[in-house]
Design a protein around this motif. Structure first.
Motif, PDB file in Angstrom:
ATOM      1  N   GLN A 102      -6.783  43.423 -55.675  1.00 21.71           N
ATOM      2  CA  GLN A 102      -6.372  44.447 -54.717  1.00 21.71           C
ATOM      3  C   GLN A 102      -6.221  43.823 -53.337  1.00 21.71           C
ATOM      4  O   GLN A 102      -6.842  42.821 -53.015  1.00 21.71           O
ATOM      5  CB  GLN A 102      -7.414  45.567 -54.648  1.00 21.71           C
ATOM      6  N   TRP A 103      -5.396  44.461 -52.515  1.00 22.01           N
ATOM      7  CA  TRP A 103      -5.194  44.016 -51.139  1.00 22.01           C
ATOM      8  C   TRP A 103      -6.140  44.771 -50.223  1.00 22.01           C
ATOM      9  O   TRP A 103      -6.284  45.985 -50.333  1.00 22.01           O
ATOM     10  CB  TRP A 103      -3.741  44.259 -50.714  1.00 22.01           C
ATOM     11  N   TRP A 104      -6.770  44.042 -49.310  1.00 21.85           N
ATOM     12  CA  TRP A 104      -7.747  44.606 -48.391  1.00 21.85           C
ATOM     13  C   TRP A 104      -7.316  44.323 -46.961  1.00 21.85           C
ATOM     14  O   TRP A 104      -6.799  43.252 -46.653  1.00 21.85           O
ATOM     15  CB  TRP A 104      -9.122  43.975 -48.616  1.00 21.85           C
ATOM     16  N   LEU A 105      -7.587  45.273 -46.072  1.00 18.16           N
ATOM     17  CA  LEU A 105      -7.381  45.101 -44.636  1.00 18.16           C
ATOM     18  C   LEU A 105      -8.745  45.157 -43.973  1.00 18.16           C
ATOM     19  O   LEU A 105      -9.548  46.045 -44.262  1.00 18.16           O
ATOM     20  CB  LEU A 105      -6.484  46.206 -44.070  1.00 18.16           C
ATOM     21  N   GLU A 106      -8.973  44.190 -43.092  1.00 13.60           N
ATOM     22  CA  GLU A 106     -10.269  44.105 -42.427  1.00 13.60           C
ATOM     23  C   GLU A 106     -10.053  43.846 -40.936  1.00 13.60           C
ATOM     24  O   GLU A 106      -9.290  42.964 -40.564  1.00 13.60           O
ATOM     25  CB  GLU A 106     -11.048  42.953 -43.060  1.00 13.60           C
ATOM     26  N   ASP A 107     -10.707  44.642 -40.113  1.00 22.08           N
ATOM     27  CA  ASP A 107     -10.684  44.409 -38.674  1.00 22.08           C
ATOM     28  C   ASP A 107     -11.710  43.316 -38.379  1.00 22.08           C
ATOM     29  O   ASP A 107     -12.820  43.348 -38.881  1.00 22.08           O
ATOM     30  CB  ASP A 107     -11.050  45.689 -37.914  1.00 22.08           C
ATOM     31  N   ARG A 108     -11.325  42.323 -37.570  1.00 22.47           N
ATOM     32  CA  ARG A 108     -12.194  41.184 -37.286  1.00 22.47           C
ATOM     33  C   ARG A 108     -12.946  41.375 -35.971  1.00 22.47           C
ATOM     34  O   ARG A 108     -12.988  40.493 -35.134  1.00 22.47           O
ATOM     35  CB  ARG A 108     -11.375  39.899 -37.253  1.00 22.47           C
ATOM     36  N   GLN A 109     -13.548  42.551 -35.815  1.00 25.31           N
ATOM     37  CA  GLN A 109     -14.311  42.923 -34.620  1.00 25.31           C
ATOM     38  C   GLN A 109     -13.458  42.801 -33.361  1.00 25.31           C
ATOM     39  O   GLN A 109     -13.882  42.270 -32.338  1.00 25.31           O
ATOM     40  CB  GLN A 109     -15.581  42.071 -34.502  1.00 25.31           C
ATOM     41  N   SER A 110     -12.244  43.309 -33.461  1.00 23.31           N
ATOM     42  CA  SER A 110     -11.320  43.259 -32.328  1.00 23.31           C
ATOM     43  C   SER A 110     -11.737  44.270 -31.270  1.00 23.31           C
ATOM     44  O   SER A 110     -12.408  45.261 -31.568  1.00 23.31           O
ATOM     45  CB  SER A 110      -9.896  43.553 -32.798  1.00 23.31           C
ATOM     46  N   ARG A 111     -11.333  44.017 -30.052  1.00 31.20           N
ATOM     47  CA  ARG A 111     -11.716  44.892 -28.931  1.00 31.20           C
ATOM     48  C   ARG A 111     -11.033  46.258 -29.034  1.00 31.20           C
ATOM     49  O   ARG A 111     -11.648  47.292 -28.803  1.00 31.20           O
ATOM     50  CB  ARG A 111     -11.338  44.224 -27.620  1.00 31.20           C
ATOM     51  N   ASN A 112      -9.738  46.274 -29.388  1.00 32.14           N
ATOM     52  CA  ASN A 112      -8.981  47.533 -29.409  1.00 32.14           C
ATOM     53  C   ASN A 112      -8.822  48.134 -30.797  1.00 32.14           C
ATOM     54  O   ASN A 112      -8.171  49.151 -30.957  1.00 32.14           O
ATOM     55  CB  ASN A 112      -7.620  47.327 -28.748  1.00 32.14           C
ATOM     56  N   GLY A 113      -9.359  47.497 -31.813  1.00 25.84           N
ATOM     57  CA  GLY A 113      -9.348  48.047 -33.160  1.00 25.84           C
ATOM     58  C   GLY A 113      -8.042  47.875 -33.913  1.00 25.84           C
ATOM     59  O   GLY A 113      -7.009  47.507 -33.361  1.00 25.84           O
ATOM     60  N   THR A 114      -8.120  48.143 -35.195  1.00 25.87           N
ATOM     61  CA  THR A 114      -6.987  48.073 -36.118  1.00 25.87           C
ATOM     62  C   THR A 114      -6.855  49.433 -36.776  1.00 25.87           C
ATOM     63  O   THR A 114      -7.856  50.098 -37.039  1.00 25.87           O
ATOM     64  CB  THR A 114      -7.248  46.994 -37.194  1.00 25.87           C
ATOM     65  N   THR A 115      -5.615  49.847 -37.045  1.00 24.64           N
ATOM     66  CA  THR A 115      -5.411  51.126 -37.724  1.00 24.64           C
ATOM     67  C   THR A 115      -4.633  50.915 -39.015  1.00 24.64           C
ATOM     68  O   THR A 115      -3.877  49.952 -39.153  1.00 24.64           O
ATOM     69  CB  THR A 115      -4.642  52.129 -36.832  1.00 24.64           C
ATOM     70  N   ILE A 116      -4.826  51.841 -39.929  1.00 23.68           N
ATOM     71  CA  ILE A 116      -4.030  51.897 -41.153  1.00 23.68           C
ATOM     72  C   ILE A 116      -3.481  53.315 -41.235  1.00 23.68           C
ATOM     73  O   ILE A 116      -4.257  54.282 -41.278  1.00 23.68           O
ATOM     74  CB  ILE A 116      -4.846  51.506 -42.416  1.00 23.68           C
ATOM     75  N   ASN A 117      -2.173  53.449 -41.156  1.00 26.43           N
ATOM     76  CA  ASN A 117      -1.524  54.758 -41.125  1.00 26.43           C
ATOM     77  C   ASN A 117      -2.124  55.632 -40.019  1.00 26.43           C
ATOM     78  O   ASN A 117      -2.427  56.807 -40.225  1.00 26.43           O
ATOM     79  CB  ASN A 117      -1.610  55.452 -42.490  1.00 26.43           C
ATOM     80  N   ASP A 118      -2.333  55.026 -38.849  1.00 28.16           N
ATOM     81  CA  ASP A 118      -2.874  55.674 -37.642  1.00 28.16           C
ATOM     82  C   ASP A 118      -4.324  56.132 -37.773  1.00 28.16           C
ATOM     83  O   ASP A 118      -4.797  56.941 -36.985  1.00 28.16           O
ATOM     84  CB  ASP A 118      -1.987  56.835 -37.187  1.00 28.16           C
ATOM     85  N   ILE A 119      -5.049  55.614 -38.768  1.00 26.57           N
ATOM     86  CA  ILE A 119      -6.480  55.904 -38.929  1.00 26.57           C
ATOM     87  C   ILE A 119      -7.243  54.623 -38.611  1.00 26.57           C
ATOM     88  O   ILE A 119      -6.941  53.568 -39.174  1.00 26.57           O
ATOM     89  CB  ILE A 119      -6.789  56.373 -40.366  1.00 26.57           C
ATOM     90  N   PRO A 120      -8.231  54.686 -37.716  1.00 26.49           N
ATOM     91  CA  PRO A 120      -8.978  53.471 -37.360  1.00 26.49           C
ATOM     92  C   PRO A 120      -9.688  52.854 -38.567  1.00 26.49           C
ATOM     93  O   PRO A 120     -10.241  53.557 -39.409  1.00 26.49           O
ATOM     94  CB  PRO A 120     -10.003  53.955 -36.329  1.00 26.49           C
ATOM     95  N   VAL A 121      -9.650  51.525 -38.632  1.00 31.25           N
ATOM     96  CA  VAL A 121     -10.316  50.776 -39.699  1.00 31.25           C
ATOM     97  C   VAL A 121     -11.697  50.366 -39.180  1.00 31.25           C
ATOM     98  O   VAL A 121     -11.803  49.601 -38.225  1.00 31.25           O
ATOM     99  CB  VAL A 121      -9.496  49.533 -40.092  1.00 31.25           C
ATOM    100  N   THR A 122     -12.753  50.896 -39.798  1.00 32.06           N
ATOM    101  CA  THR A 122     -14.114  50.572 -39.379  1.00 32.06           C
ATOM    102  C   THR A 122     -14.807  49.625 -40.350  1.00 32.06           C
ATOM    103  O   THR A 122     -15.806  49.003 -40.004  1.00 32.06           O
ATOM    104  CB  THR A 122     -14.952  51.852 -39.243  1.00 32.06           C
ATOM    105  N   GLN A 123     -14.288  49.545 -41.563  1.00 34.53           N
ATOM    106  CA  GLN A 123     -14.809  48.640 -42.580  1.00 34.53           C
ATOM    107  C   GLN A 123     -13.640  48.200 -43.448  1.00 34.53           C
ATOM    108  O   GLN A 123     -12.579  48.811 -43.398  1.00 34.53           O
ATOM    109  CB  GLN A 123     -15.885  49.332 -43.411  1.00 34.53           C
ATOM    110  N   PRO A 124     -13.796  47.114 -44.235  1.00 36.61           N
ATOM    111  CA  PRO A 124     -12.680  46.693 -45.087  1.00 36.61           C
ATOM    112  C   PRO A 124     -12.188  47.844 -45.954  1.00 36.61           C
ATOM    113  O   PRO A 124     -12.977  48.601 -46.508  1.00 36.61           O
ATOM    114  CB  PRO A 124     -13.292  45.576 -45.935  1.00 36.61           C
TER     115      PRO A 124
END
Length: 146
Positions: A102-124
């Motif tokens: 499976q494909w996973w998206l993970e935020d690398r503790q960025s300052r402004n965060g990462t979103t997936i479909n406009d939902i914030p990613v808090t964990q992989p």
């Protein structure tokens, strides 16, 4: 049987054994070369792509395509797989990785965060074909090969 004949036969046998060892060595080296070549090709294989949906100050052009590798890093640092020239992107902002089928998206503790479909990613989180990944002001659409 004379000594000359015995020495000649021994020379023929030793020559044949030497050729057999050299042939075996060639076969082993050829197989090793082929397996290394196949491994290198599988590492270069792309598994899909990330397409820029929203551009940033002309640096990322909408429609631009980036190959998706088993480990694809995104961020401002030039060491990333995909370099994002946005002031809101961190040096090492996010990671898209292929794990356990499976494909996973993970935020690398960025300052402004990462979103997936406009939902914030808090964990992989598992991502699928068509998802939109947001990093800073840039948006990428995920297109996976099936």
């Amino acid at each position: 049987m004379s000594t000359d004949v015995v020495l000649f036969v021994l020379r023929l046998i030793s020559g044949a054994l030497l050729l057999a060892v050299l042939g075996l060595l060639f076969v082993v080296m050829w197989r090793d070369y082929r397996s290394a070549l196949l491994q290198a090709e599988s590492n270069r294989r792309t598994y899909g792509r990330l397409i820029v949906v929203q551009e940033i100050d002309g640096a990322q052009v909408a429609g631009q395509s980036h190959p998706l590798m088993p480990l694809t890093t995104l961020g401002r640092s030039p060491t990333n797989s995909i370099v994002i020239t946005d002031d809101f992107a961190s040096g090492e902002h996010a990671l898209v990785a292929y794990r356990s089928g499976q494909w996973w998206l993970e935020d690398r503790q960025s300052r402004n965060g990462t979103t997936i479909n406009d939902i914030p990613v808090t964990q992989p989180i598992i991502v699928t074909d068509g998802d939109v990944i947001g990093i800073g002001n840039c948006r990428f659409r995920l297109e996976l090969e099936h």
